[in-house]
Design an enzyme around this catalytic site. Structure first.
Site, PDB file in Angstrom:
ATOM      1  N   GLY A 216      -4.182   1.551   2.548  1.00  0.00           N
ATOM      2  CA  GLY A 216      -3.013   2.397   2.674  1.00  0.00           C
ATOM      3  C   GLY A 216      -3.284   3.808   2.168  1.00  0.00           C
ATOM      4  O   GLY A 216      -2.432   4.686   2.240  1.00  0.00           O
ATOM      5  N   ASP A 217      -4.490   3.999   1.675  1.00  0.00           N
ATOM      6  CA  ASP A 217      -4.824   5.260   1.040  1.00  0.00           C
ATOM      7  C   ASP A 217      -5.017   6.387   2.051  1.00  0.00           C
ATOM      8  O   ASP A 217      -5.074   6.166   3.244  1.00  0.00           O
ATOM      9  CB  ASP A 217      -6.109   5.072   0.238  1.00  0.00           C
ATOM     10  CG  ASP A 217      -5.894   5.457  -1.199  1.00  0.00           C
ATOM     11  OD1 ASP A 217      -5.024   6.305  -1.437  1.00  0.00           O
ATOM     12  OD2 ASP A 217      -6.587   4.899  -2.061  1.00  0.00           O
TER      13      ASP A 217
ATOM     14  N   ASP B 275      -9.605  -4.847   1.886  1.00  0.00           N
ATOM     15  CA  ASP B 275      -8.696  -3.874   1.311  1.00  0.00           C
ATOM     16  C   ASP B 275      -9.545  -2.944   0.452  1.00  0.00           C
ATOM     17  O   ASP B 275     -10.682  -3.273   0.114  1.00  0.00           O
ATOM     18  CB  ASP B 275      -7.692  -4.646   0.451  1.00  0.00           C
ATOM     19  CG  ASP B 275      -6.732  -3.725  -0.248  1.00  0.00           C
ATOM     20  OD1 ASP B 275      -6.300  -2.761   0.387  1.00  0.00           O
ATOM     21  OD2 ASP B 275      -6.437  -3.981  -1.428  1.00  0.00           O
TER      22      ASP B 275
ATOM     23  N   LYS C  17      -2.128  -4.001   9.021  1.00  0.00           N
ATOM     24  CA  LYS C  17      -3.381  -4.673   8.683  1.00  0.00           C
ATOM     25  C   LYS C  17      -3.482  -5.987   9.440  1.00  0.00           C
ATOM     26  O   LYS C  17      -4.514  -6.319  10.011  1.00  0.00           O
ATOM     27  CB  LYS C  17      -3.440  -4.937   7.176  1.00  0.00           C
ATOM     28  CG  LYS C  17      -3.572  -3.694   6.328  1.00  0.00           C
ATOM     29  CD  LYS C  17      -3.729  -4.070   4.858  1.00  0.00           C
ATOM     30  CE  LYS C  17      -3.986  -2.848   3.993  1.00  0.00           C
ATOM     31  NZ  LYS C  17      -4.221  -3.178   2.606  1.00  0.00           N
TER      32      LYS C  17
END
Lengths: 1147, 370
Positions: free
Chosen positions: A689-690, A414, A805
């Protein structure tokens, strides 16, 4: 598990056609509603007893035994034991019964003890007092007597006894604060809301007057989901219906904070509470080593069965001559003679099975489990993985996967909180293109007011001024930050003036805290939420009050949140903040281009950006919105979907105000760690998620991508221009061309030409790639995508939803090489991938401890991953690999002589060794050295492993447990056992292997019998097997010396003792003085020495030759270290001595 | 403990969720102890097996084993051994008749005499063995068919032998002493040795029949039951002889110290052989004086009282005469094995030396220069 059964029952119950069934009706205070309103459906609910124990006093023995024998291994040994009991077998049932009994008893005692502890804990919980309101009075009762519908009084710092609906609190605004630390580990205080119509109740009397029913769904394990409805009957009118959501539901196990007391009504009790439903253990992961071990076991089982079959067949062939079957000196009993030949053959087969069953030893399981369990302590003890700041070291949740840490090929990480600190700092904001940068805090005093602002762009005009303030207010209002209760409002004010840097804000999202703090530094300070009014302190030190009307909470799908407020002047505003991608499409005016440019600029810098927009609302619009929201909130079915639709309608036609940028610094040594992982041959994927730009910047900063890396993009932007199909094929071609030329180059050594690739893919494209095949071509996408990924050294997946993911991890897991994957993350959004990957690692981060709780291992910081994998993983792998191979080897050595002996004893199942030796061989003579080896062996020192990550490649792909190596060990075992047996055979056969028993006294020669023969073989066996391990040991601490020599000594002492006494409890005395007599014979000593050396010779030779001719890099390092070269060379700047060629190319 | 740690996981699931006081919240925040063991930094000796380190060992083994082997071989060769098969398979052999007309309950013993000559004199004590071939004394059913407590003089076991003895446990309602297949098949040929003097007289050579069993067996493991009287036959009252025996157990020898269960022939027989071809010590011929060899060169006659049938299972019977040395009986294997292993190690040492020289140093240098 009982719970899963329960849940199945519930879900089956829920899937009934009638929708009403999956909800329940609760009568508050057990009072029926006014008659005629609805049919009274009596529902039975369980009491509030928590049963976490598995056993009761009387069912412990049967149930525990049943549980234990469900394990295949235990069951196998039980069968062997029973066979030994039933038929006449060569070895006494004790030989297999004793170890089995030992294992079973120890396990049972441990489980019994744990269950007793659980009983105690259950009792403590079930008997702890709760305050129940009955007839307007507070009654103390035991917790287990609480029933659904009871109204409970909970005081500050008490734990909720069951899942409760909050009716009223001691606070006027009907809120209360709760910490759910024991449920999900988040220690921040969460706000819960009382039902609007009951929040004014303040005394037991009032509460007792309430007549209401609650309709809600049947319990389900999701902690954050709840839908229900409360019907309040007042004055015999139509009931007032109010929606209930998770913000009204106090969960069992959570603790009340900062609130004097609350009244609440129990709706889910006992085992139906959400906490109890979440008891369920995680699905078990099995390591690659375990899989190979099982494969080896199957091979050995086949060997065992074929051995037994061969011997049975030969027995009957040999016995076809009646004089062999039953010579005059060896008669059978009548009973034996009468038995049918088939039955005899079958019992013979079973007897052979029993004779050879030790080839699959009970002790291997025991040792492997002990090794894993004890070995995992080294991780928790590790000083270098201890984080001072957190005050915590690494945690091991599953010791089953220790060795898997040494096998990782793909690392999925992550970004936020894992690669980065998740310690947000407000950097700048941009209003209509004007950039504001607050002074850094560190340069002493913080100036309040506008002097604290640097304006980079030209000062905005008067119109701009208004927009600017609106922007600041928006950021002050549009959040869910709480103010720490102990700090008074005055304190905050004082803090501002004194320049105190301490944060007074708590939130589940660190971004929000950073934003609110940033605003504070820009002059607008959020003070508190009081009576539904948000108070902010503006630049002129005036308190502005805004009434908070609605909060449209953040969720990861919408990626934005909104608030609706009413200013003191009566204006209604909707403020919305969120990711640029979710805001820009909803904006109708504002300086979109300038803001967008700034956002992209910031994103490239690696900053996290948020956009802020607003909308002024008219009273009518607001009214509509309220209706929309209310109807959605009241829905019992599909509430989430309806809410999402409502939000979508509300958050529209916004006016863009500006954007913010928050920096999330890289974690300490993140780049170094990633580089090491790369060198160790792992592929690192970042799943975040960026935004793409932000994520890519982080990737560059963390050296995931280097300047030389060619970036391949597979993003929505590109697929808009070309079709996905074309893009994929084009990328595939690029990569594969390189790949082909590379295979040519590797031999010519021109690997400096090697180009490494990085791939960037976003969530939308990924889901297009992953879309299930409608035709053949779409199935191909997945393959091409995998092919591209396989050739990229680094992959960045941005804009990922949590589930995506996990999908990615699954995709790689299922690809044809079946690589071992590791997922590391810190937040709740990483849990799915942590659970999916072979090894899940949680970072004890700021976003709660959900990831750490669901992980297999938890570490304080990302940098600890390096030691975890490169050192611990490496060690555990070589240790367990040796353990497994050695165990099979030593049992081949042990059992194969027995097999050979059958050819010389008329296939009569005569055991070669005495019962004591059969029993104790695996338990005590040879068990400790290997256990110790598997705990503390270090073939290379820790520092070298860390310094030279490429050594990790030496053990990649489960290479120490390949079939080739397994076969080598097996053949080594076969060779050794042949040496033992035939060595002893030639010493005995047709020559006089005799003893000068009492050399000193009578000088006679005694003849040795079969037990001496067996003891001779066994002695050679024990010495060979132990010395073989000694040869394999590279790390001799005093403990190793103690255990290795100690266990040999123990064998000798035991044998002396066992043969030295007439044991009254034995009905045979066959070992009496056998060992001593053997040792008093010169040839025995000479023979033992000779045979041990012959057995060890091939292995030594193989080791030496391999090391000299085809050394692995591990062996070269060992050599260098032994020669003392290492210390001389390393300080001269050689970072890695043995980099594979392709790695040395990078500067 | 596989099971236990497996369940630990489940338990963990329970406890972390359980609302126990404290729960898992206040996880230990102590810094781990910084001991060498816990940090896996115990001081250690780290040997590695390279050609260099192993070479000396190979040479030492070679240099040590070859002399030992030669010594063993020479010693073994110096041991004199004479073996003669008296089974009587051939028509021509003197015991052919006896081996043919065999029956257990014949009262008249069948005798046959076998002549042989020793080419060399046997010095020092000579050991006389009988050897049996194709005789499965190590058959499982046979090995366990005995009662050690009966043989140890236990009175209960004497009257009620162990079930393992079946079918040789009871006969005619009386317990068999000693019970079991092993005892039942006690070797009962009598071997007598005569020296044929060149002058024509035959001298019986004195055979010592004690001292042939393990001391511990004779004095501890095997014991006669202790009864009221000193008379052994009274003690064995109420038991019967094994089916195939001609005498009762208390009639085995006239010497009370070699009678009953402590008869050494019985004790030797009761130690079951490891392999189907075996020999057992029968008698010792003790050296008489310094002047004459124990068995001088010349002709001998072996007088066999042929009682023991072996032809039904194609067995063979032998008589062996052997001297001994410090390393036991004749055993060329050990010497040859030592010589072979020693030479192999020496040879390997040379090979490794070459390899070490050629490859070891080269790869080393390559590493350092890279």
């Amino acid at each position: 598990m009982d719970f899963s059964a329960l849940r199945n029952l519930i879900s089956r119950y829920c899937t009934g056609e009638e929708n009403w069934v999956d909800s329940r009706t609760v009568y508050i205070g057990h009072r029926e509603p006014p008659p005629g309103t609805e049919a009274y459906i009596p529902q039975r609910f369980p009491d509030n007893r928590i049963v976490s124990s598995k056993y009761t006093f009387w069912n412990f023995v049967p149930k525990n035994l049943f549980e234990q024998f469900r394990r295949v291994a235990n069951f196998y040994f039980l069968i062997i034991f029973l066979v030994q009991l039933i038929i006449d077998t060569p070895t006494s049932p004790v030989t297999s019964g004793l170890p089995l009994f030992f294992v079973i008893t120890v396990t049972a005692i441990k489980q019994g003890y744990e269950d007793w502890l659980r009983h105690k804990a259950d009792n403590a919980v079930n008997q702890c007092p709760v305050h129940i309101i009955q007839h307007g009075k507070v009654v103390r009762k035991q917790s287990r007597k609480l029933r659904v519908g009871d109204v409970v009084l909970v005081k500050e710092d008490e734990t909720f006894p069951s899942d409760l609906i909050l009716l009223s609190t001691s606070r006027d605004d009907g809120t209360c604060f709760v910490t759910t630390a024991s449920l999900d580990g988040e220690s921040s205080h969460k706000t819960y809301y009382a039902v609007q119509d009951t929040k004014s109740f303040n005394t037991e009397k009032e509460v007792d007057m309430l007549r209401a029913t609650i309709e809600c769904e049947q319990p389900q394990p999701d902690l954050y989901k709840f839908v229900g409805r409360i019907n309040i009957y007042q004055d015999r009118d139509e009931p007032i219906a109010r929606p209930l959501g998770s913000e009204n539901l106090l969960l069992r196990g959570a603790t009340l904070k900062n609130t004097e007391f609350v009244y609440a009504v129990a709706i889910y009790t006992g085992m139906e509470s959400k906490m109890a439903l979440n008891y369920q253990s995680k699905s078990q992961k099995r390591s690659a080593v375990e899989k190979s071990m099982n494969a080896f076991l199957v091979v050995y089982l086949c060997i065992l069965i074929s051995k037994a079959l061969i011997n049975t067949t030969l027995k009957y062939v040999w016995q076809s001559n009646p004089n062999r079957d039953e010579p005059w000196y060896n008669g059978k009993t009548d009973h034996e003679r009468q038995r049918h030949v088939m039955i005899r053959a079958f019992t013979d087969f079973l007897a052979f099975m029993v004779l050879f069953n030790y080839i699959i030893p009970v002790s291997m399981y025991v040792t492997v489990e002990m090794q894993k369990f004890l070995g995992s302590y080294f991780i928790t003890w590790d000083d270098e993985m201890f984080d001072e700041e957190l005050g915590e070291g690494a945690l091991v949740n599953t010791s089953d996967l220790n060795e898997e840490l040494g096998q990782v090929e793909y690392v999925f990480t992550d970004k936020t909180g894992t690669l980065t600190e998740n310690n947000m700092e407000f950097i700048e904001c941009c209003v209509d293109g004007h950039v504001y940068v607050p002074h850094a805090i560190c340069n002493g005093q913080i100036l309040s007011g506008s002097s604290g602002i640097d304006m980079i762009d030209s000062s905005p005009g008067p119109d701009g001024k208004e927009r600017e303030e609106l922007f600041f207010r928006a950021l002050c209002l549009c959040h869910t930050v709480q103010v720490k209760e102990e700090e008074t409002v005055d304190g905050i004010k004082r803090g501002i003036h004194q320049g105190k840097a301490t944060s007074f804000y708590i939130s589940s999202s660190p971004d929000e805290v950073a934003l609110v703090e940033g605003m504070k530094r820009l002059g607008f300070t959020y003070l508190r939420l009081k009576d539904n009014h948000m108070e902010i302190l503006n630049r002129e030190d005036e308190v502005e009050r805004f009434e908070l009307l609605e909060v449209l909470n953040f969720d990861s799908v919408r990626r934005r949140m909104s608030v609706i407020v009413r200013s003191s002047s009566g204006h209604l505003y909707l403020f919305c903040k969120g990711a640029d991608s979710s805001i820009f499409p909803r904006v109708i005016s504002g300086k979109v281009d300038r803001v967008r440019a700034r956002v992209e600029h910031n994103a490239v810098e690696g900053l996290r950006t948020l956009c802020v927009a607003y909308k002024a609302l008219s009273q009518e619009e607001y009214h509509n919105m309220c209706q929309l929201l209310d109807s959605a909130k009241l829905a019992l079915q599909d509430r989430d979907r309806k809410l999402a639709e409502a939000y979508d309608l509300i958050e529209r036609d916004l006016v863009l105000l500006g954007a913010t940028a928050v920096e999330d610094r890289l974690q300490e040594k993140a780049a170094d760690t990633i580089e090491s992982l790369h060198k160790a041959g792992m592929k690192v994927w970042v799943l975040t998620g960026d935004k793409m730009e932000t994520a890519a910047a982080t990737c560059y900063a963390s050296k995931l991508f280097r300047r030389s890396t060619q970036i391949l993009e597979l993003t929505t932007k590109r697929t808009e221009e070309q079709s996905l199909h074309d893009v994929l094929f084009e990328l595939g071609r690029t990569v594969l061309r390189q790949h082909d030329s590379l295979t040519h180059d590797t031999f010519s050594g021109l690997s400096s030409e090697f180009q490494d690739y990085g791939l960037i893919i976003d969530g939308a494209t990924l889901s297009a790639v992953m879309k299930p095949a409608q035709d053949d071509s779409s199935g191909n996408y997945r393959e091409i995508f995998l092919e591209i990924c396989r050739n990229c050294s680094a992959v960045l997946c941005c804009r990922m939803a949590p589930l995506q993911k996990a999908q990615i991890v699954k995709l790689i897991k299922a690809s044809k090489e079946h690589p071992i994957t590791l997922a590391v993350g810190d937040g709740a959004n990483d849990v799915s991938m942590i659970l999916e990957a072979h090894v899940g690692i949680g970072i004890m981060g700021k976003e709660g401890r959900q990831a750490a709780r669901n992980s297999d291992y938890a570490i304080p910081k990302f940098k600890h991953l390096k030691k975890m994998l490169l050192v611990h993983g490496h060690y555990y792998y070589i240790r367990i690999a040796e353990l497994v191979q050695y165990f099979f080897y030593k049992n081949v050595c042990f059992i194969f002589p027995q097999f050979l002996y059958q050819f010389f004893c008329g296939f009569s199942q005569q055991p070669l060794y005495d019962t004591a030796y059969l029993t104790l061989y695996n338990i005590s003579f040879t068990s400790l050295p290997i256990l110790l080896y598997s705990l503390i062996e270090q073939h290379i020192s820790m520092d070298i492993l860390k310094r030279d990550p490429s050594l990790y490649r030496d053990i990649a792909k489960n290479c120490l447990l390949r079939w080739r190596i397994f076969i080598y060990w097996t053949f080594l075992g076969l060779f050794d056992s042949m040496v033992f047996f035939f060595g002893a055979y030639f010493l005995f056969d047709n020559t006089t292997f005799t003893s000068n028993g009492q050399l000193m006294t009578t000088n006679t020669q005694m003849i040795f019998g079969n037990w001496t023969f067996g003891t001779l073989v066994f002695t050679v066996l024990v010495f060979t097997v132990t010395l073989k391990l000694a040869l394999d040991t590279h790390y001799w601490t005093w403990i190793n010396h103690f255990v290795v020599w100690g266990s040999l000594l123990f064998y000798v002492v035991f044998s002396l003792l066992w043969g030295g006494v007439i044991w009254p409890f034995l009905n045979y005395q066959r070992m009496y003085y056998v060992f001593v007599q053997m040792l008093s014979s010169g040839p025995a000593w000479l023979g033992i020495g000779l045979l041990v050396i012959i057995s060890l010779l091939p292995d030594v030779l193989k080791k030496v030759l391999c090391r000299a001719l085809w050394p692995t890099s591990t062996e070269r390092i060992q050599r260098l270290k032994a020669d003392g070269v290492f210390q001389r060379v390393l300080p001269q700047g050689h970072d890695s001595l043995l980099d594979p060629p392709q790695c040395t190319t990078e500067t | 403990m596989m099971a236990s740690s497996y369940s630990t996981k489940e338990e963990d699931g329970h406890q972390s969720g359980a609302p126990g006081p404290g729960g898992g919240v206040n996880a230990k925040s102590r810094k781990p102890d910084n001991t060498a063991f816990k940090q896996q930094r115990l001081p250690a000796w780290q040997p590695i097996l390279t050609a260099g380190t192993v070479l000396p060992a190979f040479f030492i083994i070679g240099l040590l084993f070859i002399p030992i082997g030669i010594g063993l071989y020479v010693t073994s060769n110096n041991i004199k051994e004479y073996e003669i098969d008296y089974t009587g398979v051939d028509m021509s052999s003197p015991c052919f008749n006896c081996s043919q007309n065999y029956s257990w309950n014949s009262t008249k013993p069948c005798r046959c005499s076998v002549s042989f000559s020793l080419d060399q004199p046997f010095e020092s004590n000579v050991f006389m063995y009988y050897g049996l071939s194709n005789y499965y004394q190590n058959h499982r059913r046979y090995v366990k068919s005995r009662d050690d407590s009966q043989l140890n003089g236990n009175l209960n076991a004497l009257k009620d032998p162990s079930k393992e003895c079946e079918p040789y446990r009871m006969n005619d309602g009386l317990p068999i002493a000693p019970c079991g297949a092993i005892a039942n098949s006690l070797f009962n040929d009598t071997l007598e040795l005569y020296y044929n003097d060149p002058n024509g007289t035959k001298t019986l050579i004195k055979l010592v029949k004690t001292g042939i069993a393990w001391w511990t067996d004779k004095h501890v493991k095997f014991r006669n039951p202790v009864g009221d009287g000193s008379n052994l036959s009274a003690v064995f009252q109420g038991t019967t002889k094994p089916v195939n025996w001609q005498k009762y157990v208390y009639q085995l020898d006239s010497d009370p110290d070699n009678n009953g269960f402590i008869n050494e022939d019985l004790i030797v027989w009761m130690r079951t052989a490891a392999l189907p071809t075996f020999r057992k010590l029968y008698r010792i011929i003790e050296k008489q004086g310094d002047a004459t060899p124990t068995l001088p060169r010349g002709n001998y006659t072996l007088l066999v009282t042929y009682n023991y049938p072996v032809r039904s299972f194609e067995g063979r019977k032998r008589m062996i005469l052997s001297t001994i040395s410090w390393m036991g009986g004749k055993n060329p294997f050990l010497g040859i094995a030592y010589i072979t292993v020693g030479s192999v190690c020496f040879f390997l040492g040379v090979v490794l030396l070459i390899i070490h020289h050629k490859y070891g140093s080269r790869s080393n240098n390559a590493d350092i220069s890279s």
